[in-house]
Write an enzyme that holds these catalytic residues in place. Sequence first.
Site, PDB file in Angstrom:
ATOM      1  N   CYS A  95     100.861  45.800 116.078  1.00 49.92           N
ATOM      2  CA  CYS A  95      99.961  46.409 117.056  1.00 49.92           C
ATOM      3  C   CYS A  95      98.543  45.890 116.924  1.00 49.92           C
ATOM      4  CB  CYS A  95      99.971  47.924 116.908  1.00 49.92           C
ATOM      5  SG  CYS A  95      98.851  48.752 118.023  1.00 49.92           S
ATOM      6  N   CYS A 116      99.390  45.671 120.725  1.00 47.51           N
ATOM      7  CA  CYS A 116      98.606  46.578 121.561  1.00 47.51           C
ATOM      8  C   CYS A 116      97.117  46.234 121.659  1.00 47.51           C
ATOM      9  CB  CYS A 116      98.715  48.008 121.027  1.00 47.51           C
ATOM     10  SG  CYS A 116     100.324  48.467 120.411  1.00 47.51           S
ATOM     11  N   LYS A 147      96.311  42.704 123.199  1.00 49.89           N
ATOM     12  CA  LYS A 147      96.848  42.766 124.566  1.00 49.89           C
ATOM     13  C   LYS A 147      95.925  43.554 125.485  1.00 49.89           C
ATOM     14  CE  LYS A 147      98.911  46.176 125.671  1.00 49.89           C
ATOM     15  NZ  LYS A 147     100.320  46.450 125.502  1.00 49.89           N
ATOM     16  N   TYR A 155     108.135  44.686 129.345  1.00 49.58           N
ATOM     17  CA  TYR A 155     106.711  45.015 129.504  1.00 49.58           C
ATOM     18  C   TYR A 155     105.844  43.980 128.795  1.00 49.58           C
ATOM     19  CZ  TYR A 155     106.518  47.112 124.793  1.00 49.58           C
ATOM     20  OH  TYR A 155     106.549  47.325 123.432  1.00 49.58           O
ATOM     21  N   GLU A 182     103.010  42.135 130.937  1.00 49.15           N
ATOM     22  CA  GLU A 182     101.624  42.326 130.510  1.00 49.15           C
ATOM     23  C   GLU A 182     100.960  40.981 130.225  1.00 49.15           C
ATOM     24  OE1 GLU A 182     101.767  46.774 128.455  1.00 49.15           O
ATOM     25  OE2 GLU A 182     102.124  45.009 127.206  1.00 49.15           O
ATOM     26  N   HIS A 222      87.718  66.007 141.359  1.00 44.54           N
ATOM     27  CA  HIS A 222      87.482  65.197 142.549  1.00 44.54           C
ATOM     28  C   HIS A 222      86.217  64.366 142.404  1.00 44.54           C
ATOM     29  CE1 HIS A 222      87.999  64.183 146.757  1.00 44.54           C
ATOM     30  NE2 HIS A 222      86.723  64.496 146.983  1.00 44.54           N
ATOM     31  N   GLU A 272      93.946  63.470 140.330  1.00 43.17           N
ATOM     32  CA  GLU A 272      94.042  64.723 141.094  1.00 43.17           C
ATOM     33  C   GLU A 272      95.161  64.680 142.121  1.00 43.17           C
ATOM     34  OE1 GLU A 272      91.100  65.868 144.039  1.00 43.17           O
ATOM     35  OE2 GLU A 272      90.327  63.818 144.084  1.00 43.17           O
TER      36      GLU A 272
END
Length: 490
Positions: free
Chosen positions: A54, A59, A62, A196, A200, A465, A470
């Site tokens: 990672c 991670c 990346k 993925y 990615e 908002h 939302e």
Amino acid sequence: MAALCRGKHRWKRTNCLHVLTRNLTAAQLGQKVAVLDYVEPSVKGTKWGLGGTCVNVGCIPKKLMHQAALLGTAVKDAQKYGWQISGPICHDWATMAEAIQNHVRSLNWGHRVQLQDKKVKYLNIKGSLVDEHTVKGQTKAGKETILTAKNIVIATGGRPNYPTQIPGAMEHGLTSDDIFWLKKSPGKTLVVGASYVALECAGFLTGVGLDTTVMVRSIALRGFDQQMAGLVTDYMDAYGTKFAWKCVPKSVDKLSSGALQVTWTDTHTGNEHKDTYDSVLWAVGRAPETKALGLDKLGVQLKRETGKIILGSDESTSVPNIYAFGDIGEGRPELTPTAIKAGKLLARRLAGHSTELMNYDNVPTTVFTPLEYGCVGLSEEEAEKRHGKDGIEVYHAFYKPLEFTVAERDASQCYLKVVCERAGEQKILGLHFTGPNAGEVTQGFAMGFQCGATYSHLLQTVGIHPTCAEELTKVSITKRSGLDATVTGC
């Protein structure tokens, strides 16, 4: 990349583990602990420091390269917002790579310091098991060390596969173990695979201006919701990433010019094609790091098809006093946070401070493609399989992020859906979201799954908002109704 522990466990890092955290470590819980960590260089000779996949080749780099790509899009958007940008905009790989690699090295050092601060013995040696209480370590120079312990914990993770049956694949190809440590741009790149990792990498390569093609044998994002996977790849296609669907590579040859000539077959037509690339990146799955650990001699049970360790709910193996967690465990999610949490809980159990087990249900995740995809819970396909088509209700919406409006960006793939039980309180089974900051959106809603969230809970939640998140609190159109699910207004 062995993580074998002395005394009772101090978890090491595997495929994506942040080693030190706010919670107490095994050493802080009164255990005498050692960590063995050794990185076998990749086929291309790439190696890295403490921190595992990672931190070094997963991670962290990346996400930073993904951010570099997003900034390129933001610069284009900025002109619509009135920023005066003169001259052509271009990206310098070397500058980005050096900055990211320096950050990773700082993390390596930080992990070393924290291990020392927490009185964890760190050994940069490759380990293998002698018996359920003994580990043999070997340095790069061949010097051996023997450690004995009450418990041994394995967290070695996995490494990328090479398709060794394809001529030239290993000699001329790269993997995710290499891409983040390149000092020079990979140039025109063929990414083989549709996981993925593949998408990615292809996404950020496209985003920094490189000619990028993804070669897909069958489907994209296997195991994920396939409607969402289609939106992700549709967006990437519009973004500039090329796709070679239903294609299988046959060979990779290096030409006298230095370019790589890839030959492949279109499985749909049977025709053979060729093209040249500067780099070929293999993203065709990962293999667990179990072969060199001596597990077969001890009788540690592995899943024959995957080579992963078969584990109990308490991370125990078939041999007493030997435990494992993270990517190396059969059926475990290959995700950093699950391994981190499983390691912490195991440390507490081994120290006698807790009996709590890891809950692997409803683990959220995000795919950091150009249009991010976040999800938690079941895919629509899996929900239908478990509950039947008439047993689920799917609420969905196509929405347009406010930020896209002035920039005049296409939002055709910005979409969300909430998969619920149809009967009773309509318990939420799965939540899916494509759009900006999908990881941030999904992380918040994931907590609701631990509390048994229902559709009515979602509607009772007041949205913030104006945000993309939302829209999940307002979703009301069901797929079953056949009505237009496009959000109108602000």
